[in-house]
Each structure stands twice: as structure tokens, then as C-alpha cells.
Enzyme design. Structure first.
Site, PDB file in Angstrom:
ATOM      1  N   LYS A   8       0.853  -1.206   0.000  1.00 44.99           N
ATOM      2  CA  LYS A   8       0.000   0.000   0.000  1.00 44.99           C
ATOM      3  C   LYS A   8       0.874   1.236   0.000  1.00 44.99           C
ATOM      4  CE  LYS A   8       1.012   1.217   4.439  1.00 44.99           C
ATOM      5  NZ  LYS A   8       1.830   2.365   4.811  1.00 44.99           N
ATOM      6  N   ASP A 133      -1.298  -2.155  10.802  1.00 42.55           N
ATOM      7  CA  ASP A 133      -1.598  -2.048   9.365  1.00 42.55           C
ATOM      8  C   ASP A 133      -2.276  -3.291   8.790  1.00 42.55           C
ATOM      9  OD1 ASP A 133      -0.869   0.530   8.810  1.00 42.55           O
ATOM     10  OD2 ASP A 133       1.123   0.034   8.034  1.00 42.55           O
TER      11      ASP A 133
END
Ligand code: C5P
Length: 283
Positions: A8, A133
Site C-alpha cells: 500500500k 496495518d
């Protein structure tokens, strides 16, 4: 079972406050990119065996995939073990969620292999126990993320950009970046503006809203990050920002020539330079 573990980038990351539990409250706009690790998970009689093509990563309980497997085996009383093969492509200490993506991939694979029947929301909730995350990596879509990283609302973002990733040799430890963050000195980007700009395909708005609170501490630790950003803008990219807690920088353009030339020039100087794009939802 083979799972692609996508990296990401953070188009905007605003740290709002330090909490009493040692973590920080955040607002972030996160988006998946095509860069990915390949994670192969299979059931074995017992134990957790981790193997990798990358000799630098630990293969024991320090590895996020090991922690993910251990948590599921214990929580759901699975009476078998797993063998996990990690083919790493996402650089470490880069702010691209390389470890978290692998961990999330193990949660998804084990949910299927052992018929745990957990929903995406349930997987995301459990995965937070392994790292902040991971919940995002379970969803792996454009998202507005709050809290420690666990409050996630996905949306359809504007994904037409060409993205160049450049990481200097040195990485940044997430813990150290948060530990040396000064909330009065750092940037505080407006994540709502970024979300609106992405939804409305407002390219200028996206560029204006780029910002990351963690650049302030990361730049003090790895000054090359500032140099890379400057070089990318000089090469004609429309915007450049450090992702997550660094040290990888991403740059956005829609111009193929800028993209190709930028890749060639940066490749001469830095150890990790990669051309990628936002991952489309259907993949
Ligand atoms: O959750 P994770 O293990 O990935 O976090 C690593 C470190 O980053 C934490 O120990 C903490 O110092 C910092 N962190 C934080 N606030 C967050 C996420 C991470 O302070 N929301």
C-alpha cells in the site's frame, strides 16, 4: 494456497494525537498498488514453518506471518500446523506494509484452508492483534482509515496515475519514527480533502492534499528522503511523498515520458526503483 500480498501507499497520513497506550491516533488515506509478495500457505501435521527467498528476514516468531499463524492456531484450536513460503518483492522498512500484507495474506489463507468461516470484518478485527496495518491489508482497497489503523471505510478512488517508487538504501523503523515525532512541527494533511479529491477525480486536489505527518521524524533519520522528493519533482512528476513511516517515496504522473525517464534516472542512484500503479478492485 497461493495469495498475493499487495503493498500500500499512504496518499495522506495525519497523526492526530499520542494515546495513553503508547500508540497514536491517525487519519490516513491508503491505497493498494500492484507491487506484491507471493505467500504460499499449506497445512502440515504440526508446527509453524516459515521459508523465504529473502535471507535477511527472520523465520521465527519475530516474523509477522509466524505471529498470524500462531494466533489463529491457538484462538481456533486448530490441531494442525502450517508451512508458509514467502516470496518477497516488497522492500522492508519502506512504509509499504510489506510485513503486514504478508500477515494479512496468512489470515486469509488459513481462514479458507481450515474452514474457519470468518468474515472480512472478523479477520480484520483479529489481525489488529498482530499489527496496526494488518486490518487495512485485509481489505486492500482505497480507504479512509482512522484510530490505530482499525477503523476502515473503503471508497472508489481515482486510480489513473503512474506511480514511481524510490527507496534509499536506509530504511526507517516505524517505532523510531513515531518515537521522535513532534506533533507541533509535523505536517497535518487534510485526509477528508484527499478523499473528496480522489472520489471527484480532482487531480489538482489530490496533489494539494498530499501530506504525511511522519515525514518530519523520518527526514531527520534518513535525509536522502528529501533529496529523492526534490529529484522526482525536478524530473517532472506532479507530486512526491514518503509513504507510511518511510523510507520509500512515491511519485505521481500521468505522463509516460516523465515516467520512463524518471525510472531510468533514479535507477542510476538508488537501490530500489519500481514502476507500478494503483491496484484495481477486480484483481
Ligand atoms: O502496530 P505495529 O506493531 O505495526 O506498530 C509498530 C510501532 O509503531 C508501535 O509500537 C508504535 O510505536 C507505533 N505506532 C503508533 N501508532 C500507530 C501505529 C503504530 O504509535 N497507530
Amino acid at each position: 494456497m497461493k495469495v498475493r500480498a499487495y503493498a500500500k501507499i499512504n496518499l495522506a497520513l495525519n497523526v492526530t494525537k499520542k494515546r495513553d497506550d503508547g500508540y497514536h491516533d491517525l487519519e490516513m488515506i491508503m491505497a493498494p498498488i500492484y507491487l506484491h509478495d507471493l505467500v504460499i500457505v499449506e497445512a502440515i501435521d504440526e508446527g509453524i514453518v516459515v521459508e523465504s527467498n529473502n535471507r535477511k528476514i527472520p523465520l521465527d516468531e519475530r516474523n509477522i506471518v509466524y505471529k498470524a499463524a500462531k494466533l489463529l492456531i491457538e484462538r481456533y484450536h486448530i490441531n494442525q500446523g502450517v508451512r508458509i513460503q514467502l516470496y518477497k518483492h516488497i522492500p522492508m522498512q519502506a512504509g509499504l506494509a510489506g510485513g503486514s500484507a504478508d500477515g494479512a495474506a496468512v489470515f486469509k489463507a488459513m481462514n479458507k484452508i481450515f474452514n474457519l468461516g470468518l468474515t472480512t470484518d472478523e479477520l480484520a478485527a483479529i489481525s489488529l492483534e498482530v499489527g496496526s496495518d494488518l486490518p487495512y491489508c485485509i481489505y486492500n482497497q482505497f480507504a479512509y482509515v482512522e484510530g490505530r489503523g482499525e477503523q476502515i471505510s473503503t471508497f472508489d478512488g481515482y486510480d489513473d496515475y503512474l506511480i514511481l517508487l524510490v527507496k534509499p538504501r536506509r530504511g526507517v523503523s516505524t517505532k523510531l519514527a513515531y518515537g521522535t515525532l513532534d506533533l507541533n512541527q509535523c505536517d497535518h494533511p487534510d485526509c477528508h480533502l484527499m478523499k473528496e479529491a480522489l472520489i471527484n477525480k480532482d487531480e489538482q486536489g489530490v496533489l494539494l492534499a498530499l501530506g504525511n505527518s511522519l515525514e518530519q521524524p523520518a527526514l531527520a533519520l534518513v535525509p536522502e528522503i528529501a533529496t529523492i522528493k526534490e529529484e522526482l519533482l525536478d524530473l517532472g512528476f506532479d507530486g512526491a511523498l514518503m509513504s507510511g513511516s518511510g523510507s520509500c517515496v512515491f511519485a505521481l504522473t500521468k505522463n509516460e515520458e516523465v515516467f520512463t525517464k524518471g525510472f531510468k534516472e533514479m535507477k542510476k542512484k538508488y537501490p530500489f526503483v519500481l514502476r507500478t500503479r494503483f491496484k484495481k478492485d477486480e484483481e
